[in-house]
Design an enzyme around this catalytic site. Sequence first.
Site, PDB file in Angstrom:
ATOM      1  N   ASP A  34       0.759  -1.236  -0.118  1.00 35.36           N
ATOM      2  CA  ASP A  34      -0.031  -0.035  -0.002  1.00 35.36           C
ATOM      3  C   ASP A  34       0.840   1.368  -0.092  1.00 35.36           C
ATOM      4  OD1 ASP A  34       0.993  -0.022   2.417  1.00 35.36           O
ATOM      5  OD2 ASP A  34      -0.910  -0.051   3.636  1.00 35.36           O
ATOM      6  N   GLU A  36       3.191   2.081   2.412  1.00 37.66           N
ATOM      7  CA  GLU A  36       3.619   2.670   3.532  1.00 37.66           C
ATOM      8  C   GLU A  36       5.096   2.007   3.584  1.00 37.66           C
ATOM      9  OE1 GLU A  36       1.462   1.129   6.598  1.00 37.66           O
ATOM     10  OE2 GLU A  36      -0.336   2.807   6.261  1.00 37.66           O
ATOM     11  N   ARG A  89      13.162  25.509   7.152  1.00 38.07           N
ATOM     12  CA  ARG A  89      12.857  26.823   6.583  1.00 38.07           C
ATOM     13  C   ARG A  89      11.204  27.523   7.056  1.00 38.07           C
ATOM     14  NH1 ARG A  89      14.385  26.268   0.571  1.00 38.07           N
ATOM     15  NH2 ARG A  89      13.713  24.218   0.944  1.00 38.07           N
ATOM     16  N   ASP A 159      22.102  36.502   0.844  1.00 35.01           N
ATOM     17  CA  ASP A 159      21.417  37.337   1.838  1.00 35.01           C
ATOM     18  C   ASP A 159      21.742  37.434   3.029  1.00 35.01           C
ATOM     19  OD1 ASP A 159      20.797  34.908   3.036  1.00 35.01           O
ATOM     20  OD2 ASP A 159      19.117  34.219   1.600  1.00 35.01           O
ATOM     21  N   LYS A 182      18.168  40.104  -0.163  1.00 33.90           N
ATOM     22  CA  LYS A 182      17.368  39.278  -1.149  1.00 33.90           C
ATOM     23  C   LYS A 182      15.844  39.618  -0.682  1.00 33.90           C
ATOM     24  CE  LYS A 182      16.735  34.979  -0.361  1.00 33.90           C
ATOM     25  NZ  LYS A 182      17.140  33.561  -0.385  1.00 33.90           N
TER      26      LYS A 182
HETATM   27  C1  R5P Z   1      16.815  31.159   2.579  1.00 30.49           C
HETATM   28  O1  R5P Z   1      16.517  31.611   3.653  1.00 30.49           O
HETATM   29  C2  R5P Z   1      17.834  30.032   2.526  1.00 30.49           C
HETATM   30  O2  R5P Z   1      19.053  30.507   3.203  1.00 30.49           O
HETATM   31  C3  R5P Z   1      18.085  29.713   0.899  1.00 30.49           C
HETATM   32  O3  R5P Z   1      18.732  31.137   0.382  1.00 30.49           O
HETATM   33  C4  R5P Z   1      16.986  29.479   0.073  1.00 30.49           C
HETATM   34  O4  R5P Z   1      16.619  28.479   0.732  1.00 30.49           O
HETATM   35  C5  R5P Z   1      17.361  29.121  -1.274  1.00 30.49           C
HETATM   36  O5  R5P Z   1      16.522  28.679  -1.954  1.00 30.49           O
HETATM   37  P1  R5P Z   1      15.914  28.911  -3.511  1.00 30.49           P
HETATM   38  O6  R5P Z   1      17.287  27.756  -3.901  1.00 30.49           O
HETATM   39  O7  R5P Z   1      14.793  28.168  -3.850  1.00 30.49           O
HETATM   40  O8  R5P Z   1      16.181  30.256  -4.007  1.00 30.49           O
END
Ligand code: R5P
Length: 283
Positions: A34, A36, A89, A159, A182
Amino acid sequence: MDIIGGPASQLLAGRVSNILKNNLLISDFKRFPDGELYTRVLDDLTCDVVTIIQSTVTDSDFVSLLQLIDACRDVSRINVVIPYMGYARQDKRFKPGEPISARAIAEAIKADKVYIVNIHDESILDHFDAEAVNLDSTPVIGKYIKNMKLMDPLIISPDEGAIGLAKNASKNLGIDYDFLEKTRHSGEIVSMKPKTLAVKDRDVIILDDIISTGGTMAETIALLKSQGAHEVYVACVHPVLSSNSTLKLFRAGVKEIIATDTIDKGVSVVSVAPVIADALRAQ
Ligand code: R5P
C-alpha cells in the site's frame, strides 16, 4: 557505539563509521504494497549507545527516521544526527493559520542528543526535547575553497541569513566576503537589492546554506556577471537542488556547484563526516 545509516544518509553514515571505526549496522528499507514504509534494523544492536544518521529531505525520510528511533528504543542512549533537516525553513508562522513546521518535526524526534549540520536557524534547536547541537561545516567548505585555484577570490552571501556562513568560511582563508540583500516574492521568485560589489575580474564564490529551486543563486550569479565577475562558483551546505535548479544555475553562468554530502548528490564534493565524527567523539 553502533551506527545506523538511514536510507537518505548511507554514504555519510559509512564515512562517519570509517572515521570512528564503529559498527555500521545494516537495515532494510522497503515499502508495503500500500506504499507504507517498512524499516528493519537487520543486525543486532550490540552497544549501549546507538547513533542514527538520517537526513530528512523528503517526508518519507522523516518517517524512516522515526521508525529507526523506535526500533532502537531499548538501547540506553540514542543519538540522532540529522545532517539536513527538512522543513527547517518554516521556522516561523509567516501567515495566520500556518504551523511552525520546524517545531512540529523537532518535537516528534525523541532522542538523548540531536546533531544537525548548519541548521537553517538556531532557534529551532530549542524545539527539541533533547539537547540539540548545531554543527558547522564551514571549516570543511573553506578547506575545499582554499585548494581551488581562484583569481583574487571573494565570497558572497546572497542574503543576510547566510552572512555568518560567508564570514566563517572566509575567516581562515584570508579571503574577503560581502553580502547582498534578497527579497523573496514566492517559493521560486526572488530579487536582489541593487548593490555594487568589488567583483570585476575576480573569481567569486556565492555561499548559502541551501540551494533549493536555484532562484537565489541564479539571480545572484546574474548580478555578479553583470558587474564583471570572472568565474562564478556556487557553494552550499545542503544541495536540495529541486526540479530544474541545476539547469537554472548553469544557464545563469555558474562555473561549478560545490556542496557537502548532507544530501548525497553528484555535486557533494565536500564531506561533513569529519565534522560529525569529531562531535560524536567529543560527547
Ligand atoms: C533561505 O533563507 C535560504 O537560506 C536559501 O537562500 C534558500 O533556501 C534558497 O532557496 P532557493 O534555491 O529556492 O532560492
